[in-house]
Write a protein that holds these residues in place. Structure first.
Motif, PDB file in Angstrom:
ATOM      1  N   SER A 211       2.538  -0.083   6.822  1.00 14.01           N
ATOM      2  CA  SER A 211       2.159   0.882   5.801  1.00 14.01           C
ATOM      3  C   SER A 211       0.676   1.219   5.976  1.00 14.01           C
ATOM      4  O   SER A 211      -0.072   0.472   6.614  1.00 14.01           O
ATOM      5  CB  SER A 211       2.408   0.299   4.405  1.00 14.01           C
ATOM      6  OG  SER A 211       2.112   1.229   3.393  1.00 14.01           O
ATOM      7  N   LYS A 212       0.256   2.334   5.401  1.00 12.31           N
ATOM      8  CA  LYS A 212      -1.135   2.768   5.575  1.00 12.31           C
ATOM      9  C   LYS A 212      -2.030   2.030   4.575  1.00 12.31           C
ATOM     10  O   LYS A 212      -2.356   2.532   3.502  1.00 12.31           O
ATOM     11  CB  LYS A 212      -1.247   4.290   5.388  1.00 12.31           C
ATOM     12  CG  LYS A 212      -2.574   4.874   5.898  1.00 12.31           C
ATOM     13  CD  LYS A 212      -2.741   6.329   5.462  1.00 12.31           C
ATOM     14  CE  LYS A 212      -1.642   7.203   6.010  1.00 12.31           C
ATOM     15  NZ  LYS A 212      -1.862   8.630   5.624  1.00 12.31           N
ATOM     16  N   TYR A 213      -2.430   0.835   4.947  1.00 13.21           N
ATOM     17  CA  TYR A 213      -3.304   0.002   4.109  1.00 13.21           C
ATOM     18  C   TYR A 213      -3.976  -1.019   5.021  1.00 13.21           C
ATOM     19  O   TYR A 213      -3.842  -0.954   6.246  1.00 13.21           O
ATOM     20  CB  TYR A 213      -2.507  -0.666   2.981  1.00 13.21           C
ATOM     21  CG  TYR A 213      -1.734  -1.894   3.393  1.00 13.21           C
ATOM     22  CD1 TYR A 213      -2.004  -3.134   2.823  1.00 13.21           C
ATOM     23  CD2 TYR A 213      -0.739  -1.828   4.369  1.00 13.21           C
ATOM     24  CE1 TYR A 213      -1.302  -4.272   3.207  1.00 13.21           C
ATOM     25  CE2 TYR A 213      -0.035  -2.950   4.756  1.00 13.21           C
ATOM     26  CZ  TYR A 213      -0.313  -4.168   4.173  1.00 13.21           C
ATOM     27  OH  TYR A 213       0.368  -5.293   4.552  1.00 13.21           O
ATOM     28  N   GLU A 214      -4.684  -1.981   4.450  1.00 17.37           N
ATOM     29  CA  GLU A 214      -5.475  -2.913   5.250  1.00 17.37           C
ATOM     30  C   GLU A 214      -4.644  -3.716   6.237  1.00 17.37           C
ATOM     31  O   GLU A 214      -5.100  -4.074   7.319  1.00 17.37           O
ATOM     32  CB  GLU A 214      -6.263  -3.855   4.333  1.00 17.37           C
ATOM     33  CG  GLU A 214      -7.222  -4.787   5.049  1.00 17.37           C
ATOM     34  CD  GLU A 214      -8.374  -4.062   5.726  1.00 17.37           C
ATOM     35  OE1 GLU A 214      -9.027  -4.672   6.587  1.00 17.37           O
ATOM     36  OE2 GLU A 214      -8.628  -2.883   5.391  1.00 17.37           O
ATOM     37  N   GLY A 215      -3.400  -4.009   5.862  1.00 14.36           N
ATOM     38  CA  GLY A 215      -2.543  -4.755   6.766  1.00 14.36           C
ATOM     39  C   GLY A 215      -2.332  -4.057   8.103  1.00 14.36           C
ATOM     40  O   GLY A 215      -2.142  -4.716   9.131  1.00 14.36           O
ATOM     41  N   LEU A 216      -2.368  -2.730   8.106  1.00 14.50           N
ATOM     42  CA  LEU A 216      -2.215  -1.987   9.356  1.00 14.50           C
ATOM     43  C   LEU A 216      -3.443  -2.169  10.248  1.00 14.50           C
ATOM     44  O   LEU A 216      -3.317  -2.261  11.473  1.00 14.50           O
ATOM     45  CB  LEU A 216      -1.977  -0.503   9.061  1.00 14.50           C
ATOM     46  CG  LEU A 216      -1.705   0.398  10.273  1.00 14.50           C
ATOM     47  CD1 LEU A 216      -0.541  -0.123  11.112  1.00 14.50           C
ATOM     48  CD2 LEU A 216      -1.421   1.834   9.807  1.00 14.50           C
TER      49      LEU A 216
END
Length: 440
Positions: A211-216
């Motif tokens: 997903s488009k967030y810090e995990g990416l």
């Protein structure tokens, strides 16, 4: 996504135990808002002779254990007591409060619990002071964690907690496909997925945080390093358009194009991907160790109980590489009683506290010794693999404008993985953005 080891991500709380959900937070991959600060600075020169009461500002302690540690300190330091200042669970809100405090040159916060990716920003703006290495148990810490606390060769924080991602595989499905070992590379993993899907219609292959967030950003930083590349070198120069970086992103794009990674993985954060694997919908999952306890639950909530192998995350061409998460303790440049603050940080980094924190919260700590501890090895059978993951881990960009840098990385990677741009174009555009963001 929340980024405190004392707080949980912005989703429902999960029960503690195993490598529990509270290990996610900052001990996993910390988040940041889309803006980046500037200015501030002008902090006082460090004076470690001053002693007296201090405050400890950090994200909300959902474990309930932190107060026990502070009580232990306070019992032995009647004139130098520590007062806990709990900040919000949201990493963005924590960072904003830290910055507001620094820009006001307030002495309200003494010791700061910082996401590992904030070190460069706070050091560059002189919001935290350089720490004397000989007064802290730095040599006892995992080198990768010390790197997160260092800016241009100087130590600005003490590593407290750490974490690394692992690959979770369906042992039963691999055995049915005639595979005895988990994959070491993406190519091997994709080949295994083809075999498994051939006899398991509807089974999805690999899940991660796309997903488009810090995990990416965490996902991309690790895969690029495993391809032999890096998003930034040690001098802060971007290399997003290198052959290796493009190859790293391309491997993930190939996974989506060839249906080895399900399209729905573009919505996966930690919990969505964990649930998909736990429900028996994935052959492989890359995630933080907290998920293991959930998989092994015997209350009927897990369809993969007793069926999970744990190994290093897959590599492109080199070694499987996770991005290192963690929580660092720094001292505000505007604090009073810095001598006490330094001693308190050393206290929290001592072997006794490092082991006790790991045991009581299930959050991996930064001390090398905890990964060799017999009690902890028995409790966590994959502890040696986790240590290996951290040792080989990639560090997210240590840049001043981290908020804008991570947003640029997420936009470029997501655009490619969702099919809007090809890998080479995405990374070329990212290189231009990162170059502009790190000028001056």
């Amino acid at each position: 996504m929340s980024t405190s080891t004392h707080s949980l991500p912005r989703r429902s709380l999960l029960a503690a135990g195993g490598l529990g959900a509270s290990a996610l937070g900052l001990a996993a991959c910390g988040g940041s808002d889309d803006s980046s600060s500037s200015g501030g600075g002008g902090g006082a020169t460090a004076n470690f002779d001053e002693r007296g009461p201090i405050t400890f500002a950090t994200g909300k302690d959902t474990s309930g254990v932190l107060k026990e540690f502070l009580e232990r300190w306070n019992k032995d330091h009647e004139d130098e007591k520590v007062t806990l200042v709990e900040l919000p669970e949201s990493a963005d809100d924590q960072r904003s409060q830290f910055i507001n405090n620094a820009q006001a040159k307030s002495d309200a916060y003494s010791v700061l619990g910082l996401d590992v990716v904030w070190t460069a920003e706070f050091a560059a703006n002189q919001w935290v002071v350089e720490l004397p290495k000989d007064k802290l148990p730095i040599d006892a810490m995992i080198p990768a964690t010390v790197e997160t606390a260092t800016y241009f060769g100087k130590l600005y924080a003490m590593p407290f907690a750490t974490n690394g991602q692992l690959l979770f595989s369906r042992k039963d499905l691999l055995e049915d496909a005639g595979v005895s070992e988990p994959p070491a590379t993406y190519d091997e993993m994709y080949q295994i997925i083809e075999k498994v899907q051939g006899s398991n219609e509807g089974m999805n292959g690999f899940g991660g945080q796309f997903s488009k967030y810090e995990g990416l950003t965490c996902q991309i930083s690790g895969v690029v390093k495993s391809a032999g590349g890096e998003l930034f070198d040690k001098d802060g120069k971007p290399h997003a358009d290198s052959k290796e970086a493009v190859e790293g992103l391309q491997v993930l794009r190939d996974g989506f194009d060839k249906k080895y990674i399900p399209q729905e993985a573009l919505t996966y954060k930690e919990e969505e991907s964990r649930q998909a694997f736990q429900d028996g919908k994935l052959v492989f999952l890359q995630n933080w160790p907290y998920v293991y306890e959930k998989f092994e639950a015997d209350d009927g909530s897990s369809k993969v109980n007793g069926k999970v192998l744990v190994s290093l995350v897959p590599a492109v061409t080199g070694e499987g590489t996770s991005t290192v998460g963690g929580l660092n303790y720094a001292i505000s440049a505007f604090a009073k009683n810095m001598g006490t603050a330094l001693d308190f940080i050393a206290f929290m980094g001592a072997p006794e506290q490092q082991k006790a924190w790991f045991e009581q919260t299930s959050n991996p700590t930064a001390s090398k010794a905890v990964f060799e501890d017999a009690d902890l090895k028995k409790k966590y059978p994959f502890l040696a693999t986790l240590k290996d993951s951290i040792d080989k881990g990639a560090v997210r960009p240590q840049v001043v404008k981290y908020g804008e840098v991570t947003q640029a990385i997420q936009e470029a990677a997501y655009g490619c993985l969702s099919g809007d741009t090809d890998a080479k174009a995405a990374m070329s555009d990212l290189q231009k953005q990162l170059t502009d963001l790190t000028k001056g």
